[in-house]
Design a protein around this motif. Structure first.
Motif, PDB file in Angstrom:
ATOM      1  N   ARG A  24       0.800  -1.230  -0.048  1.00 39.01           N
ATOM      2  CA  ARG A  24      -0.029   0.246   0.120  1.00 39.01           C
ATOM      3  C   ARG A  24       0.885   1.225   0.004  1.00 39.01           C
ATOM      4  O   ARG A  24       0.541   2.142  -0.781  1.00 39.01           O
ATOM      5  CB  ARG A  24      -0.895   0.119   1.279  1.00 39.01           C
ATOM      6  CG  ARG A  24      -1.882   1.337   1.170  1.00 39.01           C
ATOM      7  CD  ARG A  24      -2.829   1.394   2.436  1.00 39.01           C
ATOM      8  NE  ARG A  24      -2.239   0.722   3.653  1.00 39.01           N
ATOM      9  CZ  ARG A  24      -1.700   1.665   4.681  1.00 39.01           C
ATOM     10  NH1 ARG A  24      -1.535   2.792   4.468  1.00 39.01           N
ATOM     11  NH2 ARG A  24      -1.321   0.863   5.795  1.00 39.01           N
ATOM     12  N   ARG A  25       1.948   1.452   0.739  1.00 41.13           N
ATOM     13  CA  ARG A  25       2.707   2.520   0.845  1.00 41.13           C
ATOM     14  C   ARG A  25       3.441   2.664  -0.463  1.00 41.13           C
ATOM     15  O   ARG A  25       3.755   3.637  -0.850  1.00 41.13           O
ATOM     16  CB  ARG A  25       3.976   2.186   2.098  1.00 41.13           C
ATOM     17  CG  ARG A  25       4.463   3.510   2.175  1.00 41.13           C
ATOM     18  CD  ARG A  25       3.661   4.524   3.099  1.00 41.13           C
ATOM     19  NE  ARG A  25       3.408   4.259   4.566  1.00 41.13           N
ATOM     20  CZ  ARG A  25       2.265   4.512   5.125  1.00 41.13           C
ATOM     21  NH1 ARG A  25       1.084   5.073   4.385  1.00 41.13           N
ATOM     22  NH2 ARG A  25       2.121   4.154   6.242  1.00 41.13           N
ATOM     23  N   GLU A  27       2.356   1.764  -3.430  1.00 36.23           N
ATOM     24  CA  GLU A  27       1.401   2.126  -4.316  1.00 36.23           C
ATOM     25  C   GLU A  27       1.224   3.755  -4.236  1.00 36.23           C
ATOM     26  O   GLU A  27       1.106   4.606  -5.168  1.00 36.23           O
ATOM     27  CB  GLU A  27       0.103   1.512  -4.205  1.00 36.23           C
ATOM     28  CG  GLU A  27      -1.024   2.149  -5.206  1.00 36.23           C
ATOM     29  CD  GLU A  27      -2.382   1.351  -5.207  1.00 36.23           C
ATOM     30  OE1 GLU A  27      -3.473   2.156  -5.323  1.00 36.23           O
ATOM     31  OE2 GLU A  27      -2.372   0.317  -4.509  1.00 36.23           O
ATOM     32  N   GLU A  28       1.023   4.043  -2.762  1.00 37.65           N
ATOM     33  CA  GLU A  28       0.698   5.438  -2.249  1.00 37.65           C
ATOM     34  C   GLU A  28       1.942   6.551  -2.682  1.00 37.65           C
ATOM     35  O   GLU A  28       1.867   7.557  -3.336  1.00 37.65           O
ATOM     36  CB  GLU A  28       0.406   5.581  -0.923  1.00 37.65           C
ATOM     37  CG  GLU A  28      -0.844   5.139  -0.559  1.00 37.65           C
ATOM     38  CD  GLU A  28      -0.805   5.035   1.110  1.00 37.65           C
ATOM     39  OE1 GLU A  28      -2.128   5.052   1.425  1.00 37.65           O
ATOM     40  OE2 GLU A  28       0.199   4.678   1.898  1.00 37.65           O
ATOM     41  N   VAL A  31       1.398   7.320  -6.339  1.00 39.90           N
ATOM     42  CA  VAL A  31       0.413   8.177  -6.391  1.00 39.90           C
ATOM     43  C   VAL A  31       0.932   9.521  -6.260  1.00 39.90           C
ATOM     44  O   VAL A  31       0.629  10.614  -6.945  1.00 39.90           O
ATOM     45  CB  VAL A  31      -0.692   7.704  -5.746  1.00 39.90           C
ATOM     46  CG1 VAL A  31      -1.763   8.993  -5.568  1.00 39.90           C
ATOM     47  CG2 VAL A  31      -1.380   6.529  -6.176  1.00 39.90           C
ATOM     48  N   PRO A  75       7.764   7.895   1.639  1.00 45.07           N
ATOM     49  CA  PRO A  75       6.673   6.676   2.184  1.00 45.07           C
ATOM     50  C   PRO A  75       7.263   6.142   3.339  1.00 45.07           C
ATOM     51  O   PRO A  75       8.078   4.866   3.141  1.00 45.07           O
ATOM     52  CB  PRO A  75       6.738   6.175   0.810  1.00 45.07           C
ATOM     53  CG  PRO A  75       8.087   6.153   0.095  1.00 45.07           C
ATOM     54  CD  PRO A  75       8.494   7.420   0.503  1.00 45.07           C
ATOM     55  N   LEU A  80       2.993   8.434   5.577  1.00 44.59           N
ATOM     56  CA  LEU A  80       3.453   9.036   4.449  1.00 44.59           C
ATOM     57  C   LEU A  80       3.908  10.441   5.131  1.00 44.59           C
ATOM     58  O   LEU A  80       3.232  11.190   5.683  1.00 44.59           O
ATOM     59  CB  LEU A  80       2.526   9.073   3.363  1.00 44.59           C
ATOM     60  CG  LEU A  80       2.177   8.182   2.616  1.00 44.59           C
ATOM     61  CD1 LEU A  80       0.806   8.342   1.861  1.00 44.59           C
ATOM     62  CD2 LEU A  80       3.391   7.601   1.860  1.00 44.59           C
ATOM     63  N   ARG A 113      -2.757   6.936   5.731  1.00 48.48           N
ATOM     64  CA  ARG A 113      -3.413   6.198   4.340  1.00 48.48           C
ATOM     65  C   ARG A 113      -3.956   7.452   3.542  1.00 48.48           C
ATOM     66  O   ARG A 113      -4.621   8.604   4.010  1.00 48.48           O
ATOM     67  CB  ARG A 113      -4.578   5.519   4.721  1.00 48.48           C
ATOM     68  CG  ARG A 113      -4.260   4.321   5.403  1.00 48.48           C
ATOM     69  CD  ARG A 113      -5.630   3.718   5.879  1.00 48.48           C
ATOM     70  NE  ARG A 113      -5.467   2.389   6.128  1.00 48.48           N
ATOM     71  CZ  ARG A 113      -5.446   1.086   5.624  1.00 48.48           C
ATOM     72  NH1 ARG A 113      -5.696   1.183   4.227  1.00 48.48           N
ATOM     73  NH2 ARG A 113      -5.096  -0.023   6.046  1.00 48.48           N
ATOM     74  N   LEU A 114      -3.422   7.651   2.372  1.00 49.32           N
ATOM     75  CA  LEU A 114      -4.091   8.554   1.210  1.00 49.32           C
ATOM     76  C   LEU A 114      -5.721   8.426   1.371  1.00 49.32           C
ATOM     77  O   LEU A 114      -6.180   9.589   1.038  1.00 49.32           O
ATOM     78  CB  LEU A 114      -3.452   8.327  -0.049  1.00 49.32           C
ATOM     79  CG  LEU A 114      -1.997   8.788  -0.219  1.00 49.32           C
ATOM     80  CD1 LEU A 114      -1.810   8.442  -1.746  1.00 49.32           C
ATOM     81  CD2 LEU A 114      -1.799  10.350   0.065  1.00 49.32           C
ATOM     82  N   ASN A 115      -6.184   7.310   1.433  1.00 47.31           N
ATOM     83  CA  ASN A 115      -7.672   7.232   1.366  1.00 47.31           C
ATOM     84  C   ASN A 115      -8.168   8.038   2.629  1.00 47.31           C
ATOM     85  O   ASN A 115      -9.402   8.175   2.563  1.00 47.31           O
ATOM     86  CB  ASN A 115      -8.032   5.950   1.727  1.00 47.31           C
ATOM     87  CG  ASN A 115      -7.847   5.033   0.141  1.00 47.31           C
ATOM     88  OD1 ASN A 115      -7.663   5.473  -0.570  1.00 47.31           O
ATOM     89  ND2 ASN A 115      -7.753   3.719   0.458  1.00 47.31           N
TER      90      ASN A 115
END
Length: 135
Positions: A24-25, A27-28, A31, A75, A80, A113-115
């Motif tokens: 996840r990190r 991918e973030e 992004v 990251p 983050l 989390r970016l979300n």
């Protein structure tokens, strides 16, 4: 006098992000890179072994005056770290209250989390920081 250890390197940003252990990190990180490249219209550059930066300006601290990236991120395992979206000790920027779940440090923000945040607000914060550092 000691020298600043964090400087631009020739390390490949894509290879660095691809090597981030947590999926996840990782991918973030990709992004954030794409978002910052779009906003700044600058290529990502590795600063030291763990920070991705965009642009640079003179920065003065107790070690003297050195170049430092204008906006960037790392990251990290726990969060983050997004550099440049907080202006030093200023915490009254109304956009920060709209950003979503984050914590603040001097000159940076920490996001689990970016979300958990509003990406459009983050884009505005990055854009404002970029413009302020290039005037």
């Amino acid at each position: 006098m000691a020298s600043l250890k964090t400087r631009p390197t020739d390390q490949d940003v894509t290879a660095f992000l691809d090597a981030v252990e947590h999926p996840r990190r990782r991918e973030e990180g990709h992004v954030l890179r794409a978002l910052m490249e779009r906003v700044t219209e600058q290529p990502a550059v590795m600063w030291g072994s763990t920070m991705v930066g965009f642009g640079s300006s003179p920065y003065t601290n107790t070690l003297g005056t050195h170049e430092w990236f204008n906006v960037g991120f790392s990251p990290r395992k726990s969060a983050l770290t997004i550099y440049g979206i907080h202006n030093g000790y200023e915490t009254d920027n109304p956009l920060l209250t709209e950003l979503g779940q984050h914590t603040a440090g001097k000159g940076c923000g920490y996001v689990k989390r970016l979300n958990d945040i509003d990406i459009k607000v983050l884009q505005r914060l990055i854009s404002d920081a970029w413009k302020a550092s290039n005037t």
